[in-house]
Scaffold this motif. Structure first.
Motif, PDB file in Angstrom:
ATOM      1  N   GLN A   4       1.967 -25.169   6.920  1.00  0.00           N
ATOM      2  CA  GLN A   4       2.367 -23.805   6.621  1.00  0.00           C
ATOM      3  C   GLN A   4       2.710 -23.640   5.136  1.00  0.00           C
ATOM      4  O   GLN A   4       2.946 -24.610   4.418  1.00  0.00           O
ATOM      5  N   VAL A   5       2.727 -22.371   4.691  1.00  0.00           N
ATOM      6  CA  VAL A   5       3.053 -22.057   3.292  1.00  0.00           C
ATOM      7  C   VAL A   5       4.538 -22.309   3.053  1.00  0.00           C
ATOM      8  O   VAL A   5       5.390 -21.981   3.888  1.00  0.00           O
ATOM      9  N   PHE A   6       4.823 -22.905   1.892  1.00  0.00           N
ATOM     10  CA  PHE A   6       6.208 -23.169   1.514  1.00  0.00           C
ATOM     11  C   PHE A   6       6.373 -22.864   0.034  1.00  0.00           C
ATOM     12  O   PHE A   6       5.562 -23.295  -0.794  1.00  0.00           O
ATOM     13  N   VAL A   7       7.400 -22.078  -0.306  1.00  0.00           N
ATOM     14  CA  VAL A   7       7.667 -21.689  -1.695  1.00  0.00           C
ATOM     15  C   VAL A   7       9.089 -22.086  -2.036  1.00  0.00           C
ATOM     16  O   VAL A   7      10.028 -21.805  -1.279  1.00  0.00           O
ATOM     17  N   ALA A   8       9.270 -22.751  -3.196  1.00  0.00           N
ATOM     18  CA  ALA A   8      10.601 -23.169  -3.642  1.00  0.00           C
ATOM     19  C   ALA A   8      10.677 -23.045  -5.153  1.00  0.00           C
ATOM     20  O   ALA A   8       9.730 -23.413  -5.868  1.00  0.00           O
ATOM     21  N   VAL A  65       8.086 -23.202 -10.197  1.00  0.00           N
ATOM     22  CA  VAL A  65       7.948 -22.883  -8.772  1.00  0.00           C
ATOM     23  C   VAL A  65       7.085 -23.949  -8.114  1.00  0.00           C
ATOM     24  O   VAL A  65       6.077 -24.393  -8.688  1.00  0.00           O
ATOM     25  N   TYR A  66       7.504 -24.361  -6.916  1.00  0.00           N
ATOM     26  CA  TYR A  66       6.751 -25.343  -6.132  1.00  0.00           C
ATOM     27  C   TYR A  66       6.145 -24.638  -4.922  1.00  0.00           C
ATOM     28  O   TYR A  66       6.832 -23.912  -4.192  1.00  0.00           O
ATOM     29  N   LEU A  67       4.844 -24.857  -4.691  1.00  0.00           N
ATOM     30  CA  LEU A  67       4.136 -24.210  -3.587  1.00  0.00           C
ATOM     31  C   LEU A  67       3.450 -25.245  -2.714  1.00  0.00           C
ATOM     32  O   LEU A  67       2.841 -26.190  -3.226  1.00  0.00           O
ATOM     33  N   ASN A  68       3.564 -25.045  -1.417  1.00  0.00           N
ATOM     34  CA  ASN A  68       2.789 -25.809  -0.425  1.00  0.00           C
ATOM     35  C   ASN A  68       1.703 -24.871   0.088  1.00  0.00           C
ATOM     36  O   ASN A  68       2.005 -23.868   0.741  1.00  0.00           O
ATOM     37  N   LEU A  69       0.446 -25.170  -0.191  1.00  0.00           N
ATOM     38  CA  LEU A  69      -0.639 -24.271   0.201  1.00  0.00           C
ATOM     39  C   LEU A  69      -1.736 -25.037   0.913  1.00  0.00           C
ATOM     40  O   LEU A  69      -1.979 -26.207   0.618  1.00  0.00           O
ATOM     41  N   ARG A  70      -2.404 -24.341   1.832  1.00  0.00           N
ATOM     42  CA  ARG A  70      -3.615 -24.859   2.440  1.00  0.00           C
ATOM     43  C   ARG A  70      -4.739 -23.868   2.178  1.00  0.00           C
ATOM     44  O   ARG A  70      -4.495 -22.722   1.783  1.00  0.00           O
ATOM     45  N   THR A  71      -5.936 -24.294   2.381  1.00  0.00           N
ATOM     46  CA  THR A  71      -7.103 -23.468   2.068  1.00  0.00           C
ATOM     47  C   THR A  71      -7.043 -22.139   2.816  1.00  0.00           C
ATOM     48  O   THR A  71      -6.823 -22.110   4.024  1.00  0.00           O
ATOM     49  N   GLY A  72      -7.239 -21.058   2.052  1.00  0.00           N
ATOM     50  CA  GLY A  72      -7.236 -19.729   2.633  1.00  0.00           C
ATOM     51  C   GLY A  72      -5.877 -19.079   2.680  1.00  0.00           C
ATOM     52  O   GLY A  72      -5.766 -17.884   2.966  1.00  0.00           O
ATOM     53  N   GLN A  73      -4.817 -19.843   2.401  1.00  0.00           N
ATOM     54  CA  GLN A  73      -3.475 -19.282   2.431  1.00  0.00           C
ATOM     55  C   GLN A  73      -3.061 -18.792   1.051  1.00  0.00           C
ATOM     56  O   GLN A  73      -3.575 -19.252   0.031  1.00  0.00           O
ATOM     57  N   ASN A 122      -2.331 -28.623   0.685  1.00  0.00           N
ATOM     58  CA  ASN A 122      -2.220 -29.247   2.008  1.00  0.00           C
ATOM     59  C   ASN A 122      -3.607 -29.575   2.533  1.00  0.00           C
ATOM     60  O   ASN A 122      -4.086 -28.992   3.504  1.00  0.00           O
ATOM     61  N   CYS A 123      -4.249 -30.502   1.872  1.00  0.00           N
ATOM     62  CA  CYS A 123      -5.589 -30.919   2.281  1.00  0.00           C
ATOM     63  C   CYS A 123      -5.543 -32.199   3.100  1.00  0.00           C
ATOM     64  O   CYS A 123      -6.576 -32.737   3.469  1.00  0.00           O
ATOM     65  N   GLN A 124      -4.362 -32.704   3.329  1.00  0.00           N
ATOM     66  CA  GLN A 124      -4.177 -33.877   4.159  1.00  0.00           C
ATOM     67  C   GLN A 124      -3.230 -33.522   5.289  1.00  0.00           C
ATOM     68  O   GLN A 124      -2.524 -32.510   5.232  1.00  0.00           O
ATOM     69  N   CYS A 125      -3.199 -34.321   6.310  1.00  0.00           N
ATOM     70  CA  CYS A 125      -2.342 -34.073   7.472  1.00  0.00           C
ATOM     71  C   CYS A 125      -1.189 -35.072   7.481  1.00  0.00           C
ATOM     72  O   CYS A 125      -1.322 -36.211   7.000  1.00  0.00           O
ATOM     73  N   ALA A 126      -0.068 -34.643   8.039  1.00  0.00           N
ATOM     74  CA  ALA A 126       1.090 -35.524   8.119  1.00  0.00           C
ATOM     75  C   ALA A 126       0.799 -36.758   8.965  1.00  0.00           C
ATOM     76  O   ALA A 126       1.319 -37.849   8.695  1.00  0.00           O
ATOM     77  N   CYS A 127      -0.060 -36.599   9.966  1.00  0.00           N
ATOM     78  CA  CYS A 127      -0.361 -37.741  10.837  1.00  0.00           C
ATOM     79  C   CYS A 127      -1.149 -38.825  10.105  1.00  0.00           C
ATOM     80  O   CYS A 127      -1.187 -39.974  10.560  1.00  0.00           O
ATOM     81  N   GLU A 128      -1.776 -38.491   8.961  1.00  0.00           N
ATOM     82  CA  GLU A 128      -2.542 -39.496   8.229  1.00  0.00           C
ATOM     83  C   GLU A 128      -1.638 -40.535   7.587  1.00  0.00           C
ATOM     84  O   GLU A 128      -2.085 -41.624   7.250  1.00  0.00           O
ATOM     85  N   SER A 129      -0.374 -40.180   7.400  1.00  0.00           N
ATOM     86  CA  SER A 129       0.566 -41.136   6.827  1.00  0.00           C
ATOM     87  C   SER A 129       1.231 -42.004   7.894  1.00  0.00           C
ATOM     88  O   SER A 129       2.113 -42.806   7.571  1.00  0.00           O
ATOM     89  N   LYS A 130       0.835 -41.833   9.159  1.00  0.00           N
ATOM     90  CA  LYS A 130       1.435 -42.596  10.256  1.00  0.00           C
ATOM     91  C   LYS A 130       0.350 -43.286  11.079  1.00  0.00           C
ATOM     92  O   LYS A 130       0.167 -42.992  12.265  1.00  0.00           O
ATOM     93  N   PRO A 131      -0.409 -44.203  10.479  1.00  0.00           N
ATOM     94  CA  PRO A 131      -1.454 -44.884  11.254  1.00  0.00           C
ATOM     95  C   PRO A 131      -0.852 -45.854  12.264  1.00  0.00           C
ATOM     96  O   PRO A 131       0.199 -46.450  12.024  1.00  0.00           O
ATOM     97  N   ALA A 132      -1.517 -45.977  13.397  1.00  0.00           N
ATOM     98  CA  ALA A 132      -1.088 -46.906  14.449  1.00  0.00           C
ATOM     99  C   ALA A 132      -2.060 -48.085  14.479  1.00  0.00           C
ATOM    100  O   ALA A 132      -3.206 -47.940  14.940  1.00  0.00           O
ATOM    101  N   ALA A 133      -1.622 -49.222  13.968  1.00  0.00           N
ATOM    102  CA  ALA A 133      -2.490 -50.407  13.922  1.00  0.00           C
ATOM    103  C   ALA A 133      -2.585 -51.059  15.306  1.00  0.00           C
ATOM    104  O   ALA A 133      -1.667 -50.951  16.132  1.00  0.00           O
ATOM    105  N   ASN A 134      -3.719 -51.734  15.544  1.00  0.00           N
ATOM    106  CA  ASN A 134      -3.945 -52.473  16.790  1.00  0.00           C
ATOM    107  C   ASN A 134      -3.751 -51.593  18.021  1.00  0.00           C
ATOM    108  O   ASN A 134      -3.140 -51.989  19.011  1.00  0.00           O
ATOM    109  N   SER A 135      -4.249 -50.377  17.950  1.00  0.00           N
ATOM    110  CA  SER A 135      -4.107 -49.452  19.071  1.00  0.00           C
ATOM    111  C   SER A 135      -5.044 -49.848  20.207  1.00  0.00           C
ATOM    112  O   SER A 135      -6.224 -50.142  19.991  1.00  0.00           O
ATOM    113  N   LEU A 136      -4.504 -49.838  21.427  1.00  0.00           N
ATOM    114  CA  LEU A 136      -5.331 -50.148  22.590  1.00  0.00           C
ATOM    115  C   LEU A 136      -6.382 -49.069  22.815  1.00  0.00           C
ATOM    116  O   LEU A 136      -7.461 -49.347  23.360  1.00  0.00           O
TER     117      LEU A 136
END
Length: 837
Positions: free
Chosen positions: A81-85, A103-111, A467-481
């Motif tokens: 989501q968009v974030f402005v600070a 000013v700091y902005l969190n933006l994703r494409t189209g926002q 915001n061209c990356q996802c938060a889940c990309e920083s949480k990889p699960a190694a040796n996943s069944l």
């Protein structure tokens, strides 16, 4: 008609709107569905979200937000989501003219992110003012006026800003013929060539005074350093001087925090890029500072080694320099040529206005000086107020970032990205809209965009985190069944070298196998699936690694091919196709028969789970033979088939089950509540026969190892009696026979009566006395009639012949009556019986 047209218009507009809405929804869904990973998904559009959930029914995918809210667990949804600070926000003051500062902005494409910026002008804001004069001989009187007005100029600048500095520079012409004369500047007798008598060598640009707030120094320069020179043609080197004065920031003394103004005074036009070719100068201007100290003059000069090497700067280069540095340029046109109306000559104010327009400088920055520049003080004051009242943001072009600035409060004359005619000490509020059009092609740090107001030398720094990356990309699960011991990231499997496939389940193969006739996946028998480890997807009844086997060639039973997958599988080795039988679950003996249709579990005692009731050698006693195939035990002596149990045990079960057998033979099985009945005598022992009823109706009963009873009804020997058809036809036959009998009897009676009457009649005839006399009672049947109209002929009627006895007539009529009566009686009885049936 008019009302119908109005309704039709409304309907068409509604249909058009709904169509556009459906197209938009469809386009959005289609756009989201093409993304193959989380980063691409969140970059595809503001309505696209990534579902990283992986279950048996859900595969990680990109989808529309409305779909994800229904079909995906919200804890697995990636939807930045968009974030402005505001990182730095000092209040407006005499020195802080813009807020916030960062000013700091969190933006994703189209926002888009929207925030407000406040700007204020100040009377105490620092001012750097630089004079640049054309010192050719034609400006002699203008130079004298400037020298005489030096103190007044300093006072005007002091009134404008209490924190001011002033500098000075001059220009003549590029020191290359034909821009200057190619002969010595002084004759042997000491006189000068030019009419003004000055013999200063021409130069392109000379920086005479560095920025200073000391009035005495400024006045001294005006009185001692303004020596005139000469040029061979009218356009001067003002563009060389302008570029070097702006580029050489440290030498000139420009301050970062000051409002910077440069006033170029000339009575002629200036040269631009390309004009240098006339003097053999063809190297384009490199956009660098080339001022060097000249010991002979005690000034910083644009020496001939550079000015004669580089061509004049272009309009585009000057425009870029002015925009980047924020220097407010004023073109002061000396009065000598301002009223020139001679045909074929230039009207210089219009020339400079055109230059100002191309260089994106307001036309108001072109000022006309009166004759001998007597109005220079007023021009300086007016131009400063105009320049300081122009608040315009410099919006840089950043790849992937779109920025718009619009005044929303305190502005009376709005401009694109700015506001004009802003009074001193007045605050103006701007709305800044920042959008991210697309993500950077390569991952990078935050995008920093300086949004500057060049004239005020202040800026707001916008830091954009795409915001061209996802938060889940920083949480990889190694040796996943889920990924066969590989890494799971955002629901997707990341495979190490040598592994591939959606779940990293593949390795090694790089092509699908070759089958029948040397064709991949046996041609039309299968489809090659590279995304499934290069395996063949077999079609129809084909199977095998290369779909080379046809399961229809395996034998079948009533349960299917190889009697179903529970009994066996169709397998092939080369060109041979046959059933591969499995082991039965209870006996652990392989199913028998070519179609695996013989079940060795038929030999298992369900009570003891022993094959043929013998856990030791039972498996050797079970044999499967016959067609159709069946399995049974070959029982040894003293045991009873089919499961080879002892005779005494079987007898005891039969005695216990006899009462249930008697109940089931005389009543409905559901009424025998304490008994359990089965539908087959399989694995059941024959006990005996139960007879019930008055005739020989009997049942043979069986009992299995679990004391369940099976009743088998034997052949019935009781007389079933006549059927309904026989009864119906018998009754009909009886009725018809009785009717015929009555008719015959009636006919005989009639005949007898007729005979009696006839004899009586004949006897009467024989005994009658027929004397020839007239019978007084006899009346002649002859009658005479006369036709009164025709007298020649007369008509004589004929006599009736024949005679019947009244008695005989009565008998005949009675016979007919009784015949009809009997016939109707028979038909009535028959009809009544049939209707009752």
């Amino acid at each position: 008609m008019d009302r119908w047209r109005q309704h039709r218009t409304v309907i068409l507009q509604t249909v058009w709107f709904v169509g556009l809405l459906m197209m938009k929804v469809g386009w959005t869904a289609s756009m989201c569905s093409t993304a193959q990973n989380c980063a691409t998904c969140v970059s595809s559009g503001i309505n696209c979200v990534w579902c990283s959930q992986r279950t048996a029914n859900i595969t990680p995918s990109c989808m529309d937000r409305s779909v994800a809210n229904v079909s995906c667990n919200l804890s697995y949804v990636e939807d930045p989501q968009v974030f402005v600070a505001n990182l730095a926000e000092e209040n407006l003051s005499e020195s802080v003219l813009i807020s916030p500062q960062s000013v700091y902005l969190n933006l994703r494409t189209g926002q888009q992110a929207v925030f407000n910026v406040s700007v204020k002008t100040s009377r105490t804001y620092p001012l750097d003012f630089y004079f640049m004069m054309d010192l050719t001989g034609s400006l002699k009187y203008d130079v004298e006026q400037v020298q005489a007005s030096g103190t007044d100029i300093a006072n005007v600048l002091k009134n404008i800003s209490q924190n001011y500095k002033v500098g000075f520079g001059s220009f003549v012409a590029k020191p290359v013929p034909p821009f200057v004369v190619a002969i010595p500047y002084r004759q042997p007798d000491g006189t000068c060539y030019n009419k003004e008598g000055s013999c200063i060598e021409p130069y392109a640009y000379r920086h005479i005074l560095q920025m200073t707030n000391v009035t005495e120094t400024f006045l001294n320069i005006l009185n001692t350093k303004l020596n005139l020179s000469s040029a061979a043609e009218n356009p001067q080197s003002g563009t060389d001087a302008l570029a070097q004065a702006i580029l050489c920031k440290n030498i000139v003394g420009w301050r970062d925090e000051a409002f910077r103004m440069l006033m170029l005074i000339s009575d002629n036009a200036v040269h631009f890029a390309g004009d240098g070719k006339a003097g053999g100068v063809v190297v384009p201007f490199d956009g660098k500072c080339h001022l060097e100290w000249n010991n002979a003059t005690g000034t910083y000069d644009y020496l001939p080694k550079y000015s004669a090497l580089y061509d004049f700067p272009s309009v585009a280069q000057l425009k870029s320099l002015i925009a980047d540095t924020g220097v407010s340029v004023i073109f002061g046109i000396a009065g000598a040529n301002t009223n020139n109306t001679t045909p074929g000559t230039f009207f210089f104010p219009d020339v400079y206005k055109a230059i100002a327009k191309v260089m994106d400088i307001p036309e108001s920055s072109v000022a006309i000086l009166s004759k001998n520049s007597t109005n220079i003080l007023q021009v300086i004051n007016d131009q400063y107020l105009k320049a300081i009242g122009l608040i315009k943001f410099s919006v840089p072009a950043v790849n992937g970032v779109n920025i718009t600035v619009q005044p929303i409060m305190g502005c009376n004359s709005s401009l694109p990205s700015g506001c004009n005619d802003v009074s001193l000490e007045k605050e103006v509020v701007f709305r800044v809209t920042v959008g991210l059009t697309h993500c950077p092609s390569t991952p990078q740090n935050n995008i920093v965009v300086p949004l500057r107001i060049p004239a005020l030398a202040q800026q707001i720094t916008i830091e954009i985190n795409p915001n061209c990356q996802c938060a889940c990309e920083s949480k990889p699960a190694a040796n996943s069944l889920l990924c066969n011991n590989q890494t799971l990231v955002c629901g997707l499997c990341h495979c190490e070298a040598g592994r591939y496939g959606e779940l990293c389940q593949c390795r090694g193969a790089t092509a699908c196998p070759v089958g029948l006739q040397g064709l991949t996946c046996s041609g039309s028998a299968g489809i090659c699936k590279p995304d499934n480890c290069y395996k063949c997807q077999c079609l129809g009844s084909y199977f095998g690694d290369a779909c080379e086997c046809d399961r229809l060639k395996c034998l079948t039973s009533s349960s299917g091919i190889c009697s179903g997958e529970s009994n066996g599988l169709c397998s092939c080795s080369g060109s041979n196709v046959a059933c591969s039988c499995k082991r039965a679950p209870l006996s652990n003996i392989t199913y028998m028969g070519s179609a695996c249709n013989c079940d060795p579990d038929d030999c298992v005692n369900r009570e003891t789970n022993a094959t043929c009731s013998d856990p030791a050698i039972g498996s050797t006693l079970c044999h499967c033979t016959g067609s159709p195939c069946s399995c049974s035990c070959s029982c040894p002596a003293n045991t009873v088939p089919p499961l080879c149990e002892p005779q005494a045990l079987v007898n005891s079960r039969c005695v216990a089950a006899k009462q249930c057998a008697e109940c089931g033979s005389t009543k409905a099985l559901s009424e025998c509540t304490e008994c359990v009945f089965i539908n087959s005598d399989s694995q059941a022992y024959k006990c005996g026969v139960i007879v019930s009823g008055t005739c020989t109706d009997s049942h043979t009963y069986y009992v299995d190892t679990q004391k369940r009873v099976y009743l088998k009804r034997n052949t019935v020997t009781c007389d079933p009696g006549p059927g309904p058809i026989i009864i119906v036809f018998s009754v009909l036959g009886a009725i018809i026979a009785l009717g015929l009998i009555f008719l015959i009897i009636a006919k005989i009676i009639l005949i007898c009566l007729d005979q009696v009457e006839y004899k009586k009649f004949t006897s009467q005839l024989e005994g009658a006395d027929w004397a020839p006399r007239n019978n007084p009672l006899y009346m002649s049947p002859e009658q005479n009639y006369t036709n009164v109209l025709y007298r020649k002929r007369s008509y004589r009627g004929s006599k009736r012949q024949g005679y019947y006895s009244p008695t005989l007539l009565s008998l005949k009529e009675g016979s007919k009556f009784f015949s009809s009566l009997w016939l109707c009686s028979g038909c009535g009885l028959l009809s009544g019986f049939l209707c009752s049936s």
